[in-house]
Structure formats: C-alpha cells, structure tokens
Design an enzyme around this catalytic site. Structure first.
Site, short mmCIF file in Angstrom:
data_model
loop_
_atom_site.label_atom_id
_atom_site.label_comp_id
_atom_site.label_asym_id
_atom_site.label_seq_id
_atom_site.Cartn_x
_atom_site.Cartn_y
_atom_site.Cartn_z
N LYS A 1 34.76 44.80 34.70
CA LYS A 1 34.76 45.18 36.11
C LYS A 1 35.24 46.62 36.25
O LYS A 1 36.23 47.02 35.60
CB LYS A 1 35.67 44.22 36.88
CG LYS A 1 35.72 44.40 38.38
CD LYS A 1 36.63 43.33 39.00
CE LYS A 1 36.68 43.40 40.52
NZ LYS A 1 37.55 42.33 41.08
N SER B 1 35.37 39.87 44.55
CA SER B 1 34.83 41.19 44.30
C SER B 1 34.35 41.40 42.88
O SER B 1 33.75 42.43 42.55
CB SER B 1 35.91 42.24 44.62
OG SER B 1 37.03 42.09 43.75
N SER C 1 38.87 36.72 44.06
CA SER C 1 37.80 37.50 43.46
C SER C 1 37.37 37.06 42.07
O SER C 1 36.39 37.58 41.53
CB SER C 1 38.20 38.98 43.42
OG SER C 1 38.24 39.51 44.73
#
Length: 510
Positions: A119, A194, A218
């Site tokens: 990420k 996210s 997330s």
C-alpha cells in the site's frame, strides 16, 4: 524510467492514463462488469506455502512466478487500476537473488521469494510514496518502514505500490488523482478501502499478499468485499514506524492474503516490538501464529451480540452469518447469545469517527492542507471534507472521548470472560457501486469503529456470496493479543467451507 533510473511504472505515467481508463471502465468498455461468477482455482500456487514448496522442489522459480504476476498486471491493470507504481526491474532482480540464495542453500523462511504488493503509504526506499495523493506525487522515500524492512529480510519480493483512498481517508476505493480501484468481481463496484489496491491485487491473483492499514476498517472492508482474508491486529502489535498516519490513536497495520494460514505467516514476520514506534507494545506473545491453526474450535465459545451482530444488515449478509454460526457449532464450538450494552446502542459510532479519527487527522494534516494553494484539487474531495469536519471538533470534545476510552475498554473486555470471540458480519452489505452515496459506505462503522476504538484484534474471512455473486465476510473479534486464537477459529471455518477458494472473473491464471 523513474528518477533513480529504474524501470518503475511511475505515478506520472499513471496520471497520464487515469482519465481514459476511468472512462472506459465506467462505460463498461471492457465488457467485464455485471454479475460475477466464481471461477475454479487455476494452476498457479494459490498460497504462500504452495509457492514455497514449488520454489524448493525446483518446479517453479521465484523469477518465473514474479514475471507471471507482472504479465497479469500488464493485462489487468487497465481494468482494475490497482497500482500507483509497478516495480518491474527491481522485482525481477530481487526474485533472481532469492532463487540464487535457495540454490546456494540459503533459505530465509516461509516468505522466501514470495511476491507481494505494498500500500502506497508504507515507506519503501527508492520509491515514490504518494499516500495516494497528487499533493505528495513527488515524495521520494529514502528508507524502509519497519514492516517493509521485516518483509524484505524475510525474503519477500515487492512488485508494486498500490492505489488507495488518498491519505487513507475513506473505505470506497475511490481516488481523484490516480483513479478509482475496481472490484475484480464486478468492475462497477467498490473494492473497499482504504487498502483498495492491495486487496484488489490479491483478489485478482496478482500477488500472494501484502500489508495494509486499518484505522476505521481499511483492512476488514476490502477483505469482506473482495472475498479474501485480513486481520486488524491488537493496537501496538505491528510497528507503524514509516507508515503515514491517519489517526495516531486508532491506526494499525496488518496483512491481507488469500487464506488464513498465509495471514498467520505474514503476521509472524510483521509483529514485534519496535523502539522506533512510541506506540509499540512490549506485551506481545512470541508463539508462531501458525502453531495452533489446526486445533479447531471444539469447546470454544463464540458470542452473538443481541441487537447488534445481526441487526441492521442486508438479508444475504444475515443469512451467511447465521449459516457461519451453524458451521462453527457443527465443528464443536458453542454459540451463545450475549448482551453487550455498549454495542447495543450506547456507543455513538459517528461521534467516535468524527471526534477522534477526524480530529486527529486534522491535527496531522490540517495545517499543511490549509497552507497549500489549490488544496481541494491536490488533496481530493474526501480529504477536503475530512479536514473540514475534523477542524470543527473542539479539543474539549476530543479529550472527553479519549477520557471515556478506558471505561469502555474495561466493559468490552469483560465479555471475554464468558466467550472466546465475538461473531459479527465484517460489514452489513456487499460491495456498493463505486458511485454510491457516502452513507452507503458509512453503514459499516457499527462493526468496525468500536473495535478500532478499543484496540481489539479482529479477523475477516469469507463466509458467503450474495445472489449477485458478490463476496460476504464475517468478523471474529477477540481479546487483546489473541490473534492466534482468532486465526485458529478462522482457519477451522475456512477448512470447513469453500468460500475462500472461489475466484473472480478477473484473475491471473498464468
């Protein structure tokens, strides 16, 4: 070529192509949207363990697997938009090093040669770490986050930095700078966020796992909506050094993967005290999280919270979670109905979100946002809204919420004197459309925010599909530092069902 001379598909190239990709997907131009049909598992290794066995037997090299994933990324990236940068040359060079090490008898362990994605809020030396925002598009990392250093030392091969909600703000998977991430089960639907790009890449078979972050859901949200597994660890179990913050008191980092054993293998490497993280906890178990995965659930007690676990959820989700409870019972667990007043209406989830998470987010980013020309465009609409809402919260409101936390925590922890885990859906819905209203994405806070607030660990695992073929996930919540027990429970459920073995229409078959 990027600024270091590496063949990285940079965020500049991605920016140049975002508009066309978004338009083509939104118009259904790839012919892959609509109801998803689960596909059988193809021939590539589907787990860390299987890949490791293939590497060590010589039937597959790390370079071959890495190249296969890179080929699939080139094919599917215009549809999924899961990456901000792709590290072609770096990944292949590392893969060759890992192959050479094995040939020389040097084995780093279960993650030796395993391709992963990262990420784009984790610092990775020599890469741009954009945090998903045009405002940080030129932000170069000169060192690794602790978690990245650990994964590299364990032998992982990083094949790319993944797309995300800008500054981890939101669970939609939308991004006004790099374009929206698309769900491989149905391109018109959200992948969750996210950690959207990481989740989508794993679900589409473009890697074998990767680290995500979870502040208000997330990790758990993409795991649920993408049919994969994820764990939000106890606060302080995994270092956040080198991870761009969203909320200092709620942030955690943990793995996403295709199955529970892989989660445990990743967590073995990621967990541990870090003196460079002021919130890192010394009170950590050092037993491998893989040790008890096959012990089953016989004799364990799993709680369904009255007027909570099965309240205000869509019918397919309720049906799947009820069936999951029956599966646990058939495996020897005792399913008990429990009362937890705090979860039955006493906690104000919206207030926890705004008066802690958004207040702290404004403290972290607000001054920089307000001093940046053209900030609304550079930071994006969700961040702009979050900063406005966070700046409206007074310090007195924030401190009052923080002061309530020990009492809430004590009351919640009492539950684990009578049960070993709480069972809930991961979310009350399956994945909404990417263009859904904000309230459609906010419904899940009832199952995510309370356990973020209390710092309790929770694991998400697939438990069914909607009539439209979209994945449904369940959540098991345990006491602090009981990750091993939660993974043991989830592994038993996974072994008794086949939900986690299903694959979306967009999936790398080699």
């Amino acid at each position: 070529m990027n600024d270091n001379g590496n063949n990285e598909w940079s965020r500049r190239e991605m920016l140049a192509g975002v508009s066309g990709v978004a338009l083509a997907v939104g118009a259904g131009g790839f012919g892959l949207s609509g109801t998803a049909n689960a596909q059988p598992t193809p021939g590539l290794p589907q787990s860390v363990t299987a890949a490791g066995e293939a590497f060590r037997s010589g039937s597959l090299s790390c370079r071959e697997l890495t190249q296969t994933y890179l080929n699939c990324i080139a094919e599917f990236e215009p549809k999924l938009n899961a990456f901000i940068s792709i590290l072609n040359d770096e990944a292949l060079a590392t893969a060759e090093e890992r192959d050479a090490e094995l040939a020389a008898g040097q084995d780093r362990g279960p993650l030796h040669g395993i391709p992963i994605v990262v990420k784009d809020l984790f610092e990775v030396a020599g890469t741009f770490t954009t945090v998903g925002s045009e405002a940080f598009a030129d932000r170069m990392s000169d060192s690794d986050a602790t978690i990245i250093r650990k994964l590299k030392d364990a032998g992982c091969v990083i094949i790319g930095k993944t797309n995300m909600n800008a500054f981890a703000a939101g669970v939609s998977g939308t991004n006004s700078t790099f374009g929206d991430v698309h769900n491989p089960w149905d391109l018109e639907r959200s992948p969750g966020g996210s950690s959207s790009g990481t989740g989508a890449a794993i679900a589409a078979g473009l890697c074998l796992g990767g680290p995500g972050t979870d502040t208000g859901g997330s990790i758990r949200v993409p795991a649920s909506w993408l049919g994969i597994a994820g764990i939000r660890p106890t606060s302080g179990l995994v270092s956040l050094n080198g991870v761009y913050p969203r909320s200092h008191s709620l942030d955690t980092a943990g793995p996403l993967a295709r199955n529970i054993r892989d989660l445990a293998i990743f967590l073995d490497v990621m967990a541990g005290f870090d003196p460079n993280d002021p919130n890192s906890s010394l009170a950590q178990p050092r037993l491998s999280y893989t040790k008890n995965l096959d012990k089953g659930v016989k004799g364990l007690r799993i709680g369904l919270v009255e007027n909570y676990s099965l309240t205000d959820i869509d019918a397919p989700v309720e049906e799947s979670v009820r069936a999951a409870a029956d599966t646990f019972a058939s495996l020897g667990a005792e399913i008990v109905n429990i009362k937890v007043p705090l979860l039955q209406g006493q906690l104000n989830y919206a207030a926890l979100f705004s008066e802690i998470l958004l207040y702290e987010f404004n403290q972290i980013l607000g001054d920089q946002f307000r001093s940046t020309p053209d900030a609304e465009r550079l930071f994006g609409p969700i961040v702009t809204s979050n900063i406005a809402d966070g700046s409206a919260v007074t310090r007195e409101q924030y401190e009052a919420r923080i002061a309530e936390r020990p009492g809430v925590l004590a009351e919640i922890k009492e539950v684990f004197e009578s049960v070993d885990a709480i069972l809930t859906p991961s979310l009350p819905t399956t994945a909404p459309l990417l263009n859904a209203a904000a309230q459609d994405f906010g419904r899940g806070r009832q199952f995510t925010i309370p356990f973020s607030y209390t710092g309790l660990p929770s694991v998400a695992v697939p438990c069914g599909f909607s009539p439209e073929g979209m994945p449904i996930g369940l959540q098991l919540v345990g006491d602090h530092f009981q990750e091993g027990l939660l993974l043991q429970m989830a592994a038993a459920f996974e072994a008794a069902t086949d939900f986690g073995m299903q694959r979306p229409p967009i999936f790398c078959k080699g």
